[in-house]
Design a protein around this motif. Structure first.
Motif, short mmCIF file in Angstrom:
data_model
loop_
_atom_site.label_atom_id
_atom_site.label_comp_id
_atom_site.label_asym_id
_atom_site.label_seq_id
_atom_site.Cartn_x
_atom_site.Cartn_y
_atom_site.Cartn_z
N PRO A 83 19.63 43.45 43.32
CA PRO A 83 18.79 42.47 44.02
C PRO A 83 19.59 41.27 44.54
O PRO A 83 19.38 40.82 45.67
N GLY A 84 20.53 40.81 43.74
CA GLY A 84 21.29 39.63 44.12
C GLY A 84 22.28 39.88 45.26
O GLY A 84 22.81 38.95 45.84
N MET A 115 24.92 29.85 41.09
CA MET A 115 25.32 31.22 40.82
C MET A 115 26.42 31.66 41.78
O MET A 115 27.22 32.53 41.49
N PHE A 139 19.81 26.40 41.36
CA PHE A 139 20.19 27.61 40.62
C PHE A 139 20.96 28.61 41.49
O PHE A 139 22.02 29.11 41.09
N GLY A 140 20.44 28.88 42.68
CA GLY A 140 21.07 29.86 43.56
C GLY A 140 22.50 29.49 43.92
O GLY A 140 23.43 30.25 43.68
N ALA A 180 7.21 31.93 39.62
CA ALA A 180 8.35 32.22 38.74
C ALA A 180 9.40 31.11 38.79
O ALA A 180 10.59 31.38 38.81
N GLU A 235 20.75 31.92 30.53
CA GLU A 235 20.27 30.68 31.17
C GLU A 235 18.76 30.60 31.28
O GLU A 235 18.19 29.53 31.42
N VAL A 236 18.10 31.75 31.29
CA VAL A 236 16.66 31.72 31.55
C VAL A 236 15.86 32.22 30.36
O VAL A 236 14.96 31.54 29.87
N ARG A 283 23.89 36.49 32.44
CA ARG A 283 23.66 35.11 32.83
C ARG A 283 22.16 34.79 32.79
O ARG A 283 21.75 33.71 32.37
N ILE A 334 10.26 35.69 36.27
CA ILE A 334 11.21 34.59 36.13
C ILE A 334 12.63 35.14 36.06
O ILE A 334 13.54 34.63 36.70
N GLN A 389 13.49 38.08 37.25
CA GLN A 389 13.78 38.74 38.52
C GLN A 389 14.17 37.73 39.58
O GLN A 389 15.04 38.00 40.40
N SER A 390 13.52 36.56 39.55
CA SER A 390 13.90 35.58 40.58
C SER A 390 15.30 35.06 40.31
O SER A 390 16.04 34.79 41.24
N ALA A 391 15.69 34.97 39.03
CA ALA A 391 17.07 34.58 38.72
C ALA A 391 18.04 35.62 39.26
O ALA A 391 19.07 35.28 39.86
N GLN A 392 17.68 36.90 39.09
CA GLN A 392 18.55 37.96 39.59
C GLN A 392 18.67 37.92 41.10
O GLN A 392 19.75 38.09 41.66
N LEU A 393 17.52 37.68 41.76
CA LEU A 393 17.54 37.62 43.23
C LEU A 393 18.37 36.44 43.72
O LEU A 393 18.92 36.47 44.82
N LEU A 394 18.46 35.41 42.89
CA LEU A 394 19.27 34.25 43.28
C LEU A 394 20.74 34.47 42.93
O LEU A 394 21.55 33.57 43.06
N GLY A 395 21.05 35.67 42.43
CA GLY A 395 22.45 36.02 42.25
C GLY A 395 22.96 35.97 40.82
O GLY A 395 24.16 36.12 40.59
N ALA A 396 22.07 35.77 39.84
CA ALA A 396 22.53 35.70 38.46
C ALA A 396 22.70 37.12 37.91
O ALA A 396 21.92 38.00 38.20
N PHE A 423 7.48 34.73 44.44
CA PHE A 423 6.54 35.56 43.70
C PHE A 423 5.15 34.95 43.69
O PHE A 423 4.99 33.74 43.89
N LEU A 472 13.95 45.24 43.19
CA LEU A 472 13.40 45.12 41.84
C LEU A 472 12.78 46.42 41.37
O LEU A 472 12.47 46.60 40.20
N PHE A 502 11.61 28.22 37.01
CA PHE A 502 12.14 28.15 35.65
C PHE A 502 11.51 26.95 34.95
O PHE A 502 11.82 25.82 35.28
N HIS A 515 11.87 25.52 32.16
CA HIS A 515 12.70 24.63 31.33
C HIS A 515 13.71 23.87 32.15
O HIS A 515 14.51 23.13 31.60
#
Lengths: 357, 291
Positions: free
Chosen positions: A72-73, A102, A98-99, A85, B200-201, B196, B183, B185-192, A81, A52, A87, A89
């Motif tokens: 990062p992914g 993806m 989510f993971g 963090a 999505e977020v 996306r 929020i 960054q955690s999506a990115q770490l999960l591969g998004a 975090f 990050l 989501f 919604h």
């Protein structure tokens, strides 16, 4: 499983150095805790491992592969975090799913995996709820589950327990510890809480001002600190420090303060001159002492399993002694204390430990 | 006085003040609606009649359908049905508002997350918007005449997008700023992927704000008069421009007809506003409500 290697890592933010010359090897399956006061660079280090934050210079290897240029992914690390963090919604189920989504895992497989992870984290009943409807501890579990389901090689946790109350924090601490023993994966955990570091870590990395001060097991850090900073950072109540001077006498070196002499036994070779004496509160005796140093009791704190005695010996800092719960003195009374049998630490003017190894 | 009586008195005071204010705000609307149902001789009568007597739909029939012209008291006004202008208004305001919000959202994302423009620069751009439109109207007319953009959809839409973009950026930025970067960054770490993640977020979390921004800018472009007047001729014409055309050569301003049209100008905004009011409450509070 992954080992993580940091080579000469450096990070600057607009002229200020957050992390400098950081060399660190995190072993496979190890629980490593980065600890230090706020602004010491521990979170920046973690964020660089996660991808990050781009390092200004230096290299990061994850599992032997250079990771600097990986997104990062792509690093196969999971992160929790400080603010979790989640989501807001998405329902808990969709947060956890989510993971895998993806990674284009088929829907029915996602369902069974989410349910399984939810079961191990004891949040199966929450899957239909939204994060805002979960309590602090529940949200914590959801955040862990969301990371857990992606089966990362390493877990990065950034002060994950700091938003919980004391009781819940202890519970979740045990839970994270249990998770690590079960998974046997690499955990890198950032905290400013020395107690958390002591209880969780296989190894502790103490940081200050962007530098590593000491790396070691919790007991090494506690019993053999390299400097005054590490010595006073660990332990609660903190180590007592007394300013004075080392002098050579016929019977060996002594530490003098306030007209008193403390014979330095088992401290090793120490040079003469101004120095600081460190002694842990549990090594400072006030019970049944005769012929010791005199001090006035300013505060008595009975904690139940022990009693803390605050002593004013004339300097600007108070000394703290741990006494047995049955011990009682009046505040304002004069008592005698000594360090007999307790371990003494000596530090030079810059705070470096003297006579160590 | 007891605490309870005091509180009650305060409440009465508050509601009285709000009530008076509501009347002040609502009165023009009331007058407009009433006038639109009045026969011509009641438009100017003194003392005024509050409720139309007799109640008539003639103004609407004249304005919207071109009927009854010869039987009306007013005979000399040139009449053109406003449906043409209505379609124009929908196309121009709809397109320019959508463009402005989409561009604004993307720009705001860049400003909020990557600092592509400093806050100071952004503020300077917003201040530019404080220049009265009439100051730039004449130069724009000259440019447009040269570029052949006068009296075209592209021309008017461009002016609207450019002039509302600073608002769109400021408003949407404040909503994006509120979404914790962790929020994403955690999506990115999960591969998004980046896109996306935004889709999505970020987008679902700022949706209310985007809707509020859309409504705000739609009101601006829908009711814009000056530029529309200067930059339109025969090809395009918007409702606010039409609104000013109801003037007879001998009778002066034709209030009944004008109000019959003005209701047609106002109603679409009210309908849209009502349809999205849930979002507006959240969006216009600028995040003062907890998500």
């Amino acid at each position: 499983m992954a080992e993580i290697r940091l080579l000469n890592l450096r990070k600057e933010f607009k002229g200020t150095v957050a992390v400098q010359a950081m060399d660190l090897e995190i072993k496979e399956g190890e629980f490593l805790v980065l600890v230090g006061p706020s602004g010491c660079g521990k979170t920046t280090t973690l964020r660089m491992i996660a991808g990050l934050e781009d390092p200004t210079s230096g290299e990061i290897y994850i599992d032997g592969r250079p990771a600097n240029d990986l997104e990062p992914g792509q690093r196969n690390v999971g992160m929790v975090f400080q603010n979790l963090a989640l989501f807001p919604h998405k329902a808990v189920f969709d947060n956890i799913a989510f993971g895998p989504r993806m990674k284009k895992v088929p829907a029915d497989e996602i369902r069974s995996r989410v349910e399984q992870v939810a079961k191990t984290m004891h949040i199966a009943h929450l899957l239909g709820k939204f994060p805002a409807q979960c309590s602090g501890g529940e949200a914590q579990r959801v955040a862990l589950a969301r990371t857990l389901i992606t089966d990362p090689a390493a877990f990065l946790l950034d002060e994950p327990l700091s938003n919980l109350d004391a009781k819940l924090r202890k519970e979740m601490r045990a839970e994270i510890d249990g998770l690590h023993s079960r998974l046997r994966k690499t955990f890198v955990y950032v905290t400013h809480d020395q107690e958390e570091a002591m209880t969780l870590a296989d190894r502790i990395v103490v940081m200050r001002d962007g530098r590593i001060e000491q790396v070691g097991t919790p007991l090494e850090i506690y019993h053999d600190p390299v400097n005054l900073f590490v010595a006073t950072f660990f332990g609660s109540p903190a180590m007592n420090v007394i300013g004075g001077e080392v002098r050579r006498k016929a019977g060996g070196p002594v530490f003098t303060f306030d007209g008193w002499h403390v014979p330095l036994e088992g401290v090793g070779e120490v040079p003469d001159g101004p120095a600081t004496l460190g002694v842990r509160p549990e090594a400072l005796r006030v019970e049944g002492v005769t012929g010791g140093y005199r001090a006035r009791v300013t505060l008595v704190e009975p904690l139940g399993k022990e009693t803390l005695i605050y002593l004013d010996y004339g300097a600007d800092r108070l000394l703290i002694a741990v006494a047995s719960p049955s011990f009682w003195v009046e505040e304002g009374a004069s008592v005698e204390f000594d360090f007999r049998g307790g371990r003494l630490y000596l530090f030079d003017r810059e705070g470096r430990r003297l006579g160590r190894g | 006085m007891t605490k309870r009586a005091k509180r009650r008195l305060r409440a009465i005071g508050r509601y009285t003040a709000l009530g008076v204010w509501a009347v002040v705000v609502a009165f023009p609307l009331f007058w407009s609606v009433m006038t639109s149902f009045k026969p011509p001789y009641e438009w100017f009568t003194w003392p005024p009649t509050w409720i139309p007597n007799p109640f008539t739909l003639n103004n609407y029939r004249v304005v919207w359908f071109g009927e009854l012209l010869d039987t009306q008291y007013v005979q000399s006004a040139s009449i053109q049905t406003p449906f043409f202008a209505l379609v124009n208004s929908i196309a121009i305001a709809g397109t320019s508002t959508s463009l402005s919000v989409v561009l604004g959202l993307l720009l705001a994302y860049g400003v909020s997350r990557y600092g592509i423009l400093s806050e100071a620069t952004l503020f300077r751009l917003l201040i530019l918007r404080m220049v009265p439109p009439i100051v730039v109207a004449v130069p724009v007319v000259i440019y447009y005449a040269t570029l052949g953009l006068s009296d075209t959809y592209v021309g008017l839409i461009t002016v609207y997008v450019v002039s509302t973009l600073p608002y769109a950026v400021w408003m949407t930025k404040s909503f994006i700023d509120e979404v914790p970067v962790e929020i994403e960054q955690s999506a990115q770490l999960l591969g998004a992927s980046r896109l996306r993640t935004i889709w999505e977020v970020v987008f679902p979390l700022v949706r209310s704000g985007v809707v509020a921004t859309f409504m705000f800018i739609l009101i601006l472009t829908w009711s814009e008069y000056l530029m529309a007047l200067f930059l339109s001729a025969t090809n395009i014409s918007t409702l606010p421009v039409q609104l000013n055309k109801y003037e007879g050569s001998t009778e002066g301003r034709l209030y009944g007809w004008q109000q019959a049209l003005s209701l047609g100008v106002t109603l679409p905004l009210i309908v849209i506003g009502y349809a999205i009011h849930k979002h507006l409450v959240r969006g216009f509070s600028f995040g003062m409500l907890k998500r």
